[in-house]
Design a protein around this motif. Structure first.
Motif, PDB file in Angstrom:
ATOM      1  N   ARG A 248       0.591  -1.387   0.033  1.00 23.86           N
ATOM      2  CA  ARG A 248       0.020  -0.109  -0.063  1.00 23.86           C
ATOM      3  C   ARG A 248       0.859   1.349   0.076  1.00 23.86           C
ATOM      4  O   ARG A 248       1.956   1.249   0.780  1.00 23.86           O
ATOM      5  N   TRP A 249       0.509   2.175  -0.666  1.00 25.23           N
ATOM      6  CA  TRP A 249       0.927   3.482  -0.913  1.00 25.23           C
ATOM      7  C   TRP A 249       0.075   4.453  -1.179  1.00 25.23           C
ATOM      8  O   TRP A 249      -1.065   4.051  -1.587  1.00 25.23           O
ATOM      9  N   ALA A 250       0.259   5.821  -1.383  1.00 23.99           N
ATOM     10  CA  ALA A 250      -0.595   6.844  -1.871  1.00 23.99           C
ATOM     11  C   ALA A 250      -0.789   6.529  -3.423  1.00 23.99           C
ATOM     12  O   ALA A 250       0.070   6.441  -4.338  1.00 23.99           O
ATOM     13  N   VAL A 251      -2.175   6.199  -4.039  1.00 26.20           N
ATOM     14  CA  VAL A 251      -2.316   5.956  -5.192  1.00 26.20           C
ATOM     15  C   VAL A 251      -3.367   6.682  -5.823  1.00 26.20           C
ATOM     16  O   VAL A 251      -4.465   6.971  -5.423  1.00 26.20           O
ATOM     17  N   GLY A 252      -3.130   7.421  -7.163  1.00 29.40           N
ATOM     18  CA  GLY A 252      -3.782   8.374  -7.718  1.00 29.40           C
ATOM     19  C   GLY A 252      -4.874   7.637  -8.723  1.00 29.40           C
ATOM     20  O   GLY A 252      -4.374   6.712  -9.527  1.00 29.40           O
TER      21      GLY A 252
ATOM     22  N   THR B 281     -15.980   0.905  -1.689  1.00 28.92           N
ATOM     23  CA  THR B 281     -14.999   2.366  -0.962  1.00 28.92           C
ATOM     24  C   THR B 281     -13.477   1.737  -0.808  1.00 28.92           C
ATOM     25  O   THR B 281     -12.991   0.515  -0.528  1.00 28.92           O
ATOM     26  N   LEU B 282     -12.599   2.963  -0.801  1.00 25.50           N
ATOM     27  CA  LEU B 282     -11.202   2.705  -0.549  1.00 25.50           C
ATOM     28  C   LEU B 282     -10.849   3.832   0.345  1.00 25.50           C
ATOM     29  O   LEU B 282     -11.211   5.101   0.241  1.00 25.50           O
ATOM     30  N   PRO B 283      -9.881   3.674   1.319  1.00 27.49           N
ATOM     31  CA  PRO B 283      -9.550   4.536   2.295  1.00 27.49           C
ATOM     32  C   PRO B 283      -8.808   5.857   1.511  1.00 27.49           C
ATOM     33  O   PRO B 283      -8.008   5.315   0.913  1.00 27.49           O
ATOM     34  N   ILE B 284      -9.160   7.080   1.921  1.00 26.67           N
ATOM     35  CA  ILE B 284      -8.212   8.231   1.450  1.00 26.67           C
ATOM     36  C   ILE B 284      -6.934   8.127   2.117  1.00 26.67           C
ATOM     37  O   ILE B 284      -6.836   7.997   3.458  1.00 26.67           O
ATOM     38  N   TRP B 285      -6.014   8.449   1.352  1.00 24.04           N
ATOM     39  CA  TRP B 285      -4.704   8.572   1.712  1.00 24.04           C
ATOM     40  C   TRP B 285      -4.419   9.907   2.841  1.00 24.04           C
ATOM     41  O   TRP B 285      -5.083  10.930   2.535  1.00 24.04           O
TER      42      TRP B 285
END
Ligand code: ADP
Length: 278
Positions: free
Chosen positions: A107-111, A263-267
């Motif tokens: 996991r990482w910040a994904v655009g 839904t996916l959690p926001i970074w």
């Protein structure tokens, strides 16, 4: 209840009594039943494309008089069936790895914009018969997710939308930040992105909607029976969404269309620490 009786003996092998072991095997039997069901479905579903591959290659090898057009047609069938087989084996492996708990998220910040751009290119040939509308107001915050898994989730939903809706109809992919009123009851708190795939397809009966995300659940009607699949796609999709902490649900009307949302959690900056620890 399962009852087992075992004779007990002393060191000289003399009978001293009996030991009764009483155990509840309901769960064991349930898992046996699931295993049997699994093997039954899998062997049937794998055999169908294999039989067709074997049949067509035999014709291609033994009949010298086939014109090149028929040869091509047969080879195309072999190639399609091999594709189907490949997809099924991949689904089965995914399920066994997910159920065994060995799938780790990277996991990482994904655009999401970039991910969607990539996957629409990947789905290009499947999408030519439909109109894909992407509704995504930039700039959007990135999600805290595994890039490849997010792609897999959206590809699964889009492939189903393509598979279960007539040619020429519209498929919408909508991405936005979720508001509290968007989320179903019991959804975890926090900040979420909401991704929706909406089609104008055959729709799903209410009694099937609740079970769609279960293992091997396929809707039994003439429309879906013609389409290949083992009913693992949505199960895998749900497991992947839940690994991210999100939820997936469906709204659908028969003859009008279906709308799958997840839904996916926001970074957020606070997540950096967690991500580095993992
Ligand atoms: P399959 O490999 O059978 O397509 P899935 O788990 O992806 O397995 O889907 C399970 C069932 O849900 C399908 O057999 C189909 O009946 C139904 N389904 C999934 N997506 C849609 C959709 N967009 N519209 C209508 N029915 C759908």
């Amino acid at each position: 209840l399962h009852v087992l009786s075992v004779p007990t003996r002393d060191s000289h092998h003399q009978l001293t009594g009996r030991l009764w072991v009483v155990s509840d095997r309901t769960r064991e039997r349930e898992s046996d039943r699931l295993k049997d069901e699994f093997i039954g479905i899998v062997s049937h579903e794998l055999r169908t494309p294999l039989t067709s591959i074997l049949g067509y290659t035999e014709i291609l090898l033994n009949r010298q008089d086939l014109d090149s057009e028929s040869q091509r047609e047969f080879l195309l069938t072999v190639s399609n069936e091999a594709d189907r087989l490949h997809k099924m084996v991949k689904d089965l492996l995914d399920v066994s790895r997910l159920e065994a708990g060995v799938v780790k998220l990277n996991r990482w910040a994904v655009g999401l914009w970039q991910v969607i751009e990539e996957l629409t290119l990947q789905l290009h040939t499947q999408l030519v018969q439909h109109k894909l509308l992407i509704d995504m107001r930039t700039p959007l915050p990135p999600v805290f997710a595994d890039r490849d898994k997010v792609k897999q989730i959206i590809v699964n939903l889009l492939s189903n939308a393509i598979k279960y809706s007539p040619e020429g109809t519209e498929i919408q992919l909508i991405v936005r930040q979720a508001e509290a009123s968007d989320l179903p009851a019991g959804h975890p708190a926090g900040q979420w992105m909401l991704i929706t795939v909406q089609d104008q397809g055959i729709g799903i009966e209410p009694e099937d909607q609740a079970r769609l995300f279960e293992r091997f659940h396929r809707v039994d009607n003439s429309n879906t029976r013609q389409k290949s699949g083992v009913g693992l796609g949505l199960y895998i999709t749900r497991l992947l969404v839940e690994l991210h902490g999100g939820r997936i649900w469906v709204q659908s009307t028969v003859g009008v269309g279906s709308s799958f949302s997840f839904t996916l959690p926001i970074w957020t900056v606070q997540r950096v620490e967690g991500a580095l620890e993992e």
